[in-house]
Design a protein around this motif. Structure first.
Motif, PDB file in Angstrom:
ATOM      1  N   LYS A 162     -26.024 -20.808 -19.229  1.00  0.00           N
ATOM      2  CA  LYS A 162     -25.222 -19.813 -18.510  1.00  0.00           C
ATOM      3  C   LYS A 162     -24.993 -18.575 -19.378  1.00  0.00           C
ATOM      4  CE  LYS A 162     -20.807 -19.135 -16.098  1.00  0.00           C
ATOM      5  NZ  LYS A 162     -20.703 -17.763 -16.508  1.00  0.00           N
TER       6      LYS A 162
ATOM      7  N   THR B  56     -23.706 -19.792 -12.979  1.00  0.00           N
ATOM      8  CA  THR B  56     -23.339 -21.196 -13.166  1.00  0.00           C
ATOM      9  C   THR B  56     -24.251 -22.097 -12.342  1.00  0.00           C
ATOM     10  OG1 THR B  56     -21.032 -20.608 -13.594  1.00  0.00           O
ATOM     11  CG2 THR B  56     -21.468 -22.901 -12.995  1.00  0.00           C
TER      12      THR B  56
ATOM     13  N   ILE C  86     -25.350 -26.644 -19.876  1.00  0.00           N
ATOM     14  CA  ILE C  86     -25.045 -25.687 -18.809  1.00  0.00           C
ATOM     15  C   ILE C  86     -24.406 -24.433 -19.397  1.00  0.00           C
ATOM     16  CG2 ILE C  86     -23.561 -25.290 -16.789  1.00  0.00           C
ATOM     17  CD1 ILE C  86     -24.132 -28.318 -16.090  1.00  0.00           C
ATOM     18  N   ASN C  87     -23.460 -24.596 -20.312  1.00  0.00           N
ATOM     19  CA  ASN C  87     -22.783 -23.443 -20.907  1.00  0.00           C
ATOM     20  C   ASN C  87     -23.735 -22.570 -21.717  1.00  0.00           C
ATOM     21  OD1 ASN C  87     -20.299 -24.068 -19.787  1.00  0.00           O
ATOM     22  ND2 ASN C  87     -19.661 -25.292 -21.531  1.00  0.00           N
TER      23      ASN C  87
ATOM     24  N   ASP D 171     -24.271 -32.524 -21.067  1.00  0.00           N
ATOM     25  CA  ASP D 171     -24.550 -31.736 -19.862  1.00  0.00           C
ATOM     26  C   ASP D 171     -23.758 -30.427 -19.860  1.00  0.00           C
ATOM     27  OD1 ASP D 171     -26.261 -33.699 -18.980  1.00  0.00           O
ATOM     28  OD2 ASP D 171     -24.881 -34.509 -17.468  1.00  0.00           O
ATOM     29  N   GLU D 172     -22.480 -30.518 -20.196  1.00  0.00           N
ATOM     30  CA  GLU D 172     -21.641 -29.314 -20.221  1.00  0.00           C
ATOM     31  C   GLU D 172     -22.140 -28.308 -21.253  1.00  0.00           C
ATOM     32  OE1 GLU D 172     -17.628 -30.665 -20.864  1.00  0.00           O
ATOM     33  OE2 GLU D 172     -17.488 -31.544 -18.853  1.00  0.00           O
ATOM     34  N   ALA D 173     -22.527 -28.792 -22.421  1.00  0.00           N
ATOM     35  CA  ALA D 173     -23.031 -27.895 -23.464  1.00  0.00           C
ATOM     36  C   ALA D 173     -24.325 -27.212 -23.014  1.00  0.00           C
ATOM     37  CB  ALA D 173     -23.260 -28.658 -24.768  1.00  0.00           C
TER      38      ALA D 173
ATOM     39  N   MET E 252     -27.014 -24.786 -13.770  1.00  0.00           N
ATOM     40  CA  MET E 252     -27.026 -26.188 -13.337  1.00  0.00           C
ATOM     41  C   MET E 252     -28.399 -26.555 -12.774  1.00  0.00           C
ATOM     42  SD  MET E 252     -23.203 -26.425 -11.688  1.00  0.00           S
ATOM     43  CE  MET E 252     -23.270 -28.129 -11.217  1.00  0.00           C
TER      44      MET E 252
ATOM     45  N   LYS F 105     -21.601 -36.508 -20.511  1.00  0.00           N
ATOM     46  CA  LYS F 105     -20.861 -35.396 -19.903  1.00  0.00           C
ATOM     47  C   LYS F 105     -20.806 -34.201 -20.860  1.00  0.00           C
ATOM     48  CE  LYS F 105     -17.137 -35.699 -17.138  1.00  0.00           C
ATOM     49  NZ  LYS F 105     -15.782 -36.080 -16.723  1.00  0.00           N
ATOM     50  N   SER F 106     -20.520 -34.463 -22.111  1.00  0.00           N
ATOM     51  CA  SER F 106     -20.446 -33.401 -23.112  1.00  0.00           C
ATOM     52  C   SER F 106     -21.794 -32.711 -23.284  1.00  0.00           C
ATOM     53  CB  SER F 106     -19.973 -33.987 -24.443  1.00  0.00           C
ATOM     54  OG  SER F 106     -19.977 -33.026 -25.441  1.00  0.00           O
TER      55      SER F 106
END
Length: 194
Positions: free
Chosen positions: A131, A149, A127-128, A123-125, A153, A120-121
């Protein structure tokens, strides 16, 4: 005198190689201890379990990949070049980080909470980071994207879809880079003639 932190880092580095060679399931604390020329009980001074060692290995590899990505994209001003550099480093960087790749893809490991947190971390990093590159490109007139966003993704999803073929293929690095370039051309220019 070697500090506790230096010893811990040395254990992580050796464990990284062992996990990379045998995988999480087939690696034991005895193997890690033997490779470090330590008793198994002395490993427990630094780590609570094999999972704890693997978690430290993943954190190190994530940090290495992230550092390489950030250093590389910082070399460019043009958002298109930053995005190209990001995709290239990211797709080629996983090849060197077998434990991180295994943790993200291996379903057997998904029952471990720290693996789910790492996924999860990660993927979030991703995407951020993408972005922020897209937002910079939108602001500066390089990109026309209504939702950065959603676009970030979609790019992350496309890269994930290409990971497995890249890693199992017997293609040369030049062939892989040609495939990455094709992906980037579709990303930047689309497939429509209008």
């Amino acid at each position: 005198m070697i500090t506790k932190e230096e010893t811990r880092d040395a254990i992580i580095q050796i464990a990284r190689n062992i996990f990379g060679k045998y995988g999480f399931q087939k690696t034991s604390m005895n193997q890690i201890a033997n490779a470090n020329r330590k008793g198994k009980s002395s490993l427990y001074y630094y780590f609570n379990s094999k999972e704890d060692v693997f978690k430290a290995v993943l954190e190190q590899e994530t940090s290495m990949l992230r550092g390489e990505i950030m250093a590389t994209i910082a070399e460019y001003d043009d958002p298109k070049d930053k995005l190209k550099a990001y995709v290239n480093i990211r797709m080629n960087g996983f090849e060197k980080l077998l434990n991180l790749y295994d943790a993200i893809k291996n379903e057997y490991l998904s029952h471990l909470q720290f693996i789910e947190n790492a996924r999860k971390s990660h993927d979030e990093a991703e995407i951020n980071t993408i972005k922020s590159i897209l937002d910079d490109g939108i602001e500066r007139g390089f990109f026309a994207i209504p939702n950065s966003t959603a676009a970030a993704m979609a790019i992350v999803t496309a890269m994930k879809g290409l990971e497995y073929p890249f890693f199992v293929s017997q293609d040369s690095p030049d062939q892989v880079n040609t495939q990455i370039e094709a992906l980037l051309n579709i990303l930047f220019y689309g497939i429509s003639v209008r």
